[in-house]
Design a protein around this motif. Structure first.
Motif, mmCIF file in Angstrom:
data_model
loop_
_atom_site.group_PDB
_atom_site.id
_atom_site.type_symbol
_atom_site.label_atom_id
_atom_site.label_comp_id
_atom_site.label_asym_id
_atom_site.label_seq_id
_atom_site.Cartn_x
_atom_site.Cartn_y
_atom_site.Cartn_z
ATOM 1 N N GLY A 85 0.943 -1.242 -0.028
ATOM 2 C CA GLY A 85 -0.004 0.000 -0.001
ATOM 3 C C GLY A 85 0.603 1.255 0.052
ATOM 4 O O GLY A 85 0.232 2.482 -0.009
ATOM 5 N N GLY A 86 2.139 1.141 -0.096
ATOM 6 C CA GLY A 86 3.010 2.335 0.054
ATOM 7 C C GLY A 86 3.289 2.929 -1.430
ATOM 8 O O GLY A 86 2.672 2.467 -2.199
ATOM 9 N N LYS A 87 4.185 3.912 -1.462
ATOM 10 C CA LYS A 87 4.639 4.523 -2.533
ATOM 11 C C LYS A 87 5.990 4.015 -3.167
ATOM 12 O O LYS A 87 6.394 4.544 -3.902
ATOM 13 C CB LYS A 87 4.858 5.972 -2.446
ATOM 14 C CG LYS A 87 3.372 6.743 -1.977
ATOM 15 C CD LYS A 87 3.608 8.168 -1.838
ATOM 16 C CE LYS A 87 2.411 8.907 -1.248
ATOM 17 N NZ LYS A 87 2.713 10.269 -0.898
ATOM 18 N N GLY A 88 6.455 3.084 -2.469
ATOM 19 C CA GLY A 88 7.774 2.553 -2.845
ATOM 20 C C GLY A 88 7.532 1.530 -3.918
ATOM 21 O O GLY A 88 6.703 1.632 -4.749
ATOM 22 N N ASP A 89 8.774 0.485 -3.813
ATOM 23 C CA ASP A 89 8.688 -0.425 -5.168
ATOM 24 C C ASP A 89 7.211 -1.094 -5.477
ATOM 25 O O ASP A 89 7.089 -1.851 -4.522
ATOM 26 C CB ASP A 89 9.828 -1.547 -4.846
ATOM 27 C CG ASP A 89 9.815 -2.664 -5.791
ATOM 28 O OD1 ASP A 89 9.961 -2.253 -7.006
ATOM 29 O OD2 ASP A 89 9.587 -3.801 -5.726
ATOM 30 N N GLY A 90 6.836 -0.891 -6.495
ATOM 31 C CA GLY A 90 5.715 -1.435 -7.035
ATOM 32 C C GLY A 90 5.759 -1.998 -8.347
ATOM 33 O O GLY A 90 4.786 -2.266 -9.137
ATOM 34 N N TRP A 91 7.125 -2.370 -8.718
ATOM 35 C CA TRP A 91 7.399 -2.929 -9.914
ATOM 36 C C TRP A 91 7.799 -4.372 -9.906
ATOM 37 O O TRP A 91 7.185 -5.171 -8.831
ATOM 38 C CB TRP A 91 8.278 -2.228 -10.919
ATOM 39 C CG TRP A 91 8.170 -2.319 -12.266
ATOM 40 C CD1 TRP A 91 7.018 -2.420 -13.022
ATOM 41 C CD2 TRP A 91 9.315 -2.982 -13.343
ATOM 42 N NE1 TRP A 91 7.415 -2.803 -14.419
ATOM 43 C CE2 TRP A 91 8.791 -3.112 -14.359
ATOM 44 C CE3 TRP A 91 10.711 -3.102 -12.955
ATOM 45 C CZ2 TRP A 91 9.675 -3.354 -15.509
ATOM 46 C CZ3 TRP A 91 11.503 -3.292 -14.081
ATOM 47 C CH2 TRP A 91 10.922 -3.721 -15.420
ATOM 48 N N GLU A 92 8.764 -4.979 -10.269
ATOM 49 C CA GLU A 92 9.096 -6.336 -10.179
ATOM 50 C C GLU A 92 10.005 -6.863 -9.071
ATOM 51 O O GLU A 92 9.821 -8.331 -8.841
ATOM 52 C CB GLU A 92 10.009 -6.597 -11.723
ATOM 53 C CG GLU A 92 11.273 -6.124 -11.618
ATOM 54 C CD GLU A 92 12.123 -6.408 -12.917
ATOM 55 O OE1 GLU A 92 11.462 -7.204 -13.605
ATOM 56 O OE2 GLU A 92 13.310 -6.221 -12.815
ATOM 57 N N PRO A 161 4.946 -6.694 -13.687
ATOM 58 C CA PRO A 161 4.992 -7.235 -12.456
ATOM 59 C C PRO A 161 3.942 -7.829 -11.993
ATOM 60 O O PRO A 161 3.971 -8.910 -10.824
ATOM 61 C CB PRO A 161 5.122 -5.889 -11.649
ATOM 62 C CG PRO A 161 4.773 -4.843 -12.590
ATOM 63 C CD PRO A 161 4.763 -5.367 -13.769
ATOM 64 N N LYS A 162 2.587 -7.839 -12.414
ATOM 65 C CA LYS A 162 1.612 -8.764 -12.171
ATOM 66 C C LYS A 162 1.694 -10.110 -12.402
ATOM 67 O O LYS A 162 1.156 -11.133 -11.791
ATOM 68 C CB LYS A 162 0.242 -7.949 -12.477
ATOM 69 C CG LYS A 162 -0.083 -6.647 -12.247
ATOM 70 C CD LYS A 162 -1.076 -6.149 -12.883
ATOM 71 C CE LYS A 162 -1.724 -4.758 -12.226
ATOM 72 N NZ LYS A 162 -0.224 -3.592 -12.565
ATOM 73 N N MET A 163 2.413 -10.156 -13.698
ATOM 74 C CA MET A 163 2.528 -11.406 -13.946
ATOM 75 C C MET A 163 3.442 -12.452 -12.868
ATOM 76 O O MET A 163 3.403 -13.788 -12.445
ATOM 77 C CB MET A 163 3.476 -11.442 -15.340
ATOM 78 C CG MET A 163 2.575 -11.098 -16.387
ATOM 79 S SD MET A 163 3.575 -11.214 -17.907
ATOM 80 C CE MET A 163 2.553 -9.933 -19.110
ATOM 81 N N VAL A 164 4.340 -11.509 -12.382
ATOM 82 C CA VAL A 164 5.218 -12.227 -11.248
ATOM 83 C C VAL A 164 4.457 -12.571 -10.033
ATOM 84 O O VAL A 164 4.658 -13.780 -9.543
ATOM 85 C CB VAL A 164 6.494 -11.340 -10.971
ATOM 86 C CG1 VAL A 164 7.387 -12.234 -9.946
ATOM 87 C CG2 VAL A 164 7.328 -11.046 -12.428
ATOM 88 N N MET A 165 3.534 -11.708 -9.672
ATOM 89 C CA MET A 165 2.820 -11.905 -8.456
ATOM 90 C C MET A 165 2.004 -13.033 -8.518
ATOM 91 O O MET A 165 1.627 -13.738 -7.807
ATOM 92 C CB MET A 165 1.998 -10.615 -8.124
ATOM 93 C CG MET A 165 1.483 -10.647 -6.767
ATOM 94 S SD MET A 165 2.480 -11.041 -5.311
ATOM 95 C CE MET A 165 3.315 -9.693 -4.968
ATOM 96 N N LEU A 166 1.180 -13.198 -10.035
ATOM 97 C CA LEU A 166 0.409 -14.288 -10.107
ATOM 98 C C LEU A 166 1.312 -15.703 -9.961
ATOM 99 O O LEU A 166 0.457 -16.665 -9.098
ATOM 100 C CB LEU A 166 -0.125 -14.379 -11.578
ATOM 101 C CG LEU A 166 -1.127 -13.286 -11.575
ATOM 102 C CD1 LEU A 166 -1.373 -12.861 -13.408
ATOM 103 C CD2 LEU A 166 -2.475 -13.482 -10.905
#
Length: 683
Positions: A85-92, A161-166
């Motif tokens: 929920g933060g503003k930090g790393d939101g990518w891979e 990055p959503k592909m990795v989280m999946l």
């Protein structure tokens, strides 16, 4: 569906039938519809396999190192993380880390680590948008309070990055059966199907286009759970917008072009990590369509890739692009772990032993050498013939201005590998066994472990303890525990490097089998039954780039043992790092007589046992091979590397060599940091 049994040597390739300049699609016809193929092998639920022995120790080292603590020691993940929920790393990088930390938490049954990774998983699952979109809060959501829907999908962010989280959620589900996961994935994939025509795969970055096979993989896995036909429609759409890896792998123009060109044109097609992820593309497409031409494309592409870019430790050059087969080229750590995952998925879909052999080779050779003993440091690029580790530019396709891509450090080179390296050992450990379609078990990779699962028509629970010092020894023992007898098919891989395996049951020889196949034993297994598999390991040599030769024994490649001098340094932007230098001579050539009769000249000796505290380093190297050699005075460093000496077409170095022979010592490649593995040949 039975596994394909092939005896073709992994890297023997005849480049015939190629028409220069051909650009015809390898799959000219539309793929078949509604022809979904069930996998030959299915991975067991995460946690069914419990690593033991040296493999368990390796995972414990990772838990105590960066795999267990990246969120504490790496500021990009540590501070204000976007995946909570933060503003930090939101990518891979956060999903990359979780892709290894989640399986580690459940392989070790470590409650502390499970609690740590659940913080990210719970936030992700609990903050899916009503439309199905998920991931870190976008700029529009934070600053303007918008809701992301199919109508304004362009307010979303990168698909990649959503592909990795999946992938993370898939593993988590197999470990826990959390009822939130499948509906979450279904809702997201329905959203993706609705919006991909407007917000295509490559809208935000080309990384998503180049790695679309990972997206397809998870959608098709979900299809096996829910039989939702829209998932196959989505898979087709993603494949149509993603890089055409299946076409390129089957069409030899691509791999030859990658060998010939090192400019900025289409460099994402040559990017080694993209290639590693793309290796699974033909298998994924075959699973959806049943079109066997995809399997042909994979066979052609993987063989060509290793012929033109392969290195002795079982991986291709990737520094960062494909860069030929010269043993002074580098390989990115991310390329190794992603290749391993692609092969693990390919093995399941195809049952093809070629990819089992390839997985074993890169796991036991390329993987362990590229991290420090404590798993707190990594090397961005390793080199096959790595006679020193130091700062420099080197002959890589991606030279960094700060010259940090060859040293060992936590943040040296790009930090993608710091986040992504954790999936290598953990996923290998969770893919030692697979379930077969008839509720049997298949042992397709070997390491000490214990597996518990239900087998046979009756669903009898059985535990099999695998006792071995493999890959260092040639014996693998399987001990069965079951409350009642269990009848099921037990499949065992016989590696292609093995001439003839010996299988015994309860001390009596059952059968002998040639290498290069998966065998099946159909019997009723009783409590305390013991099956032993002997895989005799002979010493051989293999031919590699620039007429070099490598020494092999079983699954391991052996390299010159060099005493290591470690020097600590500090770079302002990338932090602490280590350089490593050899303290003895490295410029030796193997004798021609050794190449012609390796078993006569190469002497194998076990110098120490493989204990439960084994570490992949010189101090623990259990096997040594001595070889006669001659020094090559003119083979010296040039631009910080050791360029391969020139040979004639017979592979013999014709320059000046020492008159006297010297006995050199070789150790497993994975135990080295500085070494020669691809030797010139001398008279």
């Amino acid at each position: 569906m039975k596994p394909v049994l092939l005896t073709t040597a992994l890297f023997t390739v005849l480049l015939t039938g190629f028409t220069p300049g051909s650009t015809k699609d390898v799959l000219p016809d539309p793929p078949a519809k509604n022809a979904f193929v069930l996998p030959v092998y299915t991975p067991l639920p995460l946690g069914a396999i419990k690593p033991k022995g040296w493999l368990l120790h390796q995972l414990q080292i990772m838990r105590d190192g960066t795999t267990g603590h990246l969120d504490e020691v790496y500021d990009k993940v540590k501070h204000d993380n976007g995946w909570t929920g933060g503003k930090g790393d939101g990518w891979e990088e956060t999903p990359y880390w979780l892709d290894g930390a989640v399986p580690l938490a459940y392989l070790l049954e470590d409650k502390t680590l499970q609690t740590k990774v659940l913080k990210y998983i719970n936030w992700t699952l609990d903050h899916q948008r009503p439309s199905g979109y998920f991931g870190p809060l976008t700029k529009g959501e934070r600053e303007r309070g918008i809701q992301i829907t199919a109508a304004n999908c362009d307010e979303g962010e990168d698909w990649w990055p959503k592909m990795v989280m999946l992938k993370v959620l898939r593993q988590y589900y197999t470990a826990t059966n959390d009822p939130r996961v499948l509906p979450f994935m279904t809702k997201y994939f329905h959203y993706q199907l609705e919006v991909l025509k407007k917000c295509q795969l490559g809208k935000w970055t080309e990384w998503a286009s180049s790695r679309g096979a990972d997206n397809v993989l998870t959608a098709q896995w979900l299809y096996t759970k829910t039989k939702d036909a829209r998932l196959l429609e989505l898979a087709e759409m993603i494949a149509s917008q993603a890089f055409a890896w299946s076409t390129w792998l089957g069409n030899r123009d691509w791999v030859i072009g990658a060998a010939a060109q090192q400019n900025s044109d289409h460099w994402m097609r040559r990017h080694g990590v993209n290639v590693a992820m793309g290796l699974k593309d033909p298998a994924v497409n075959y699973q959806r369509t049943g079109d066997k031409r995809y399997l042909d494309a994979l066979h052609t592409g993987f063989s060509d890739l290793m012929a033109l870019h392969g290195l002795p430790m079982g991986i291709f050059s990737a520094d960062e692009d494909l860069n030929g087969n010269d043993p002074t080229q580098g390989t990115e750590l991310c390329a190794i772990v992603e290749s391993m995952f692609s092969l693990e998925e390919t093995i399941g879909v195809t049952g093809d032993i070629r990819y089992m052999d390839a997985l074993e080779r890169m796991t036991f050779n390329a993987l362990p050498t590229q991290t420090t003993d404590d798993y707190n440091g990594k090397q961005y690029f390793q080199i096959a013939n790595q006679v020193q580790v130091k700062r420099g530019v080197f002959n890589f396709s991606l030279p960094f201005d700060r010259e940090m891509n060859n040293v060992f450090g936590m943040r040296s080179g790009y930090t993608c590998c710091l986040a992504n390296m954790h999936q290598g050992w953990t996923k290998f450990a969770s893919h030692l066994w697979y379930a077969t379609a008839d509720n049997g078990l298949a042992a397709l990779a070997f390491s000490p472990n214990e597996v518990t699962t239900k087998v046979g028509k009756s669903g009898t629970e059985v535990t099999i303890r695998e006792i071995t010092d493999y890959p260092f020894e040639d014996m693998v023992h399987f001990e069965f525990t079951a409350k009642t007898p269990a009848t099921f098919l037990f499949q065992i891989r016989i590696p292609s490097w093995c001439a003839e395996a010996v299988i015994t049951v309860n001390g009596s020889e059952l059968r002998r089998e040639k290498g290069g196949q998966v065998i099946t034993i159909n019997r009723t297994w009783k409590n305390k039954d013991k099956l032993s598999l002997q895989l005799p390991m002979t010493v051989t040599t293999s031919n590699w780039g620039r007429n070099s030769r490598a020494v092999e024994r079983g699954p391991l490649v052996y390299a010159l043992k060099l005493k290591e001098k470690w020097e600590k340094g500090h770079q302002q932007d990338e932090g602490d790092y280590f350089s490593i230098y050899p303290e003895n001579d490295w410029n030796y050539g193997l004798l021609e007589q050794t190449i012609q009769a390796p078993e006569k000249d190469l002497k194998v000796k076990q110098v120490k046992p493989v204990t439960d505290s084994f570490v992949w380093n010189l101090a623990h190297a259990p096997i040594e091979i001595t070889a006669p050699a001659k020094q090559i005075p003119g083979w010296q460093l040039s631009n910080d590397v050791a360029p391969q000496p020139v040979t004639d077409r017979n592979g013999i170095y014709k320059g000046k060599v020492a008159a006297e022979q010297t006995a050199i010592t070789l150790v497993p490649y994975g135990c080295t940091k500085v070494r020669i593995v691809a030797f010139p040949v001398v008279k």
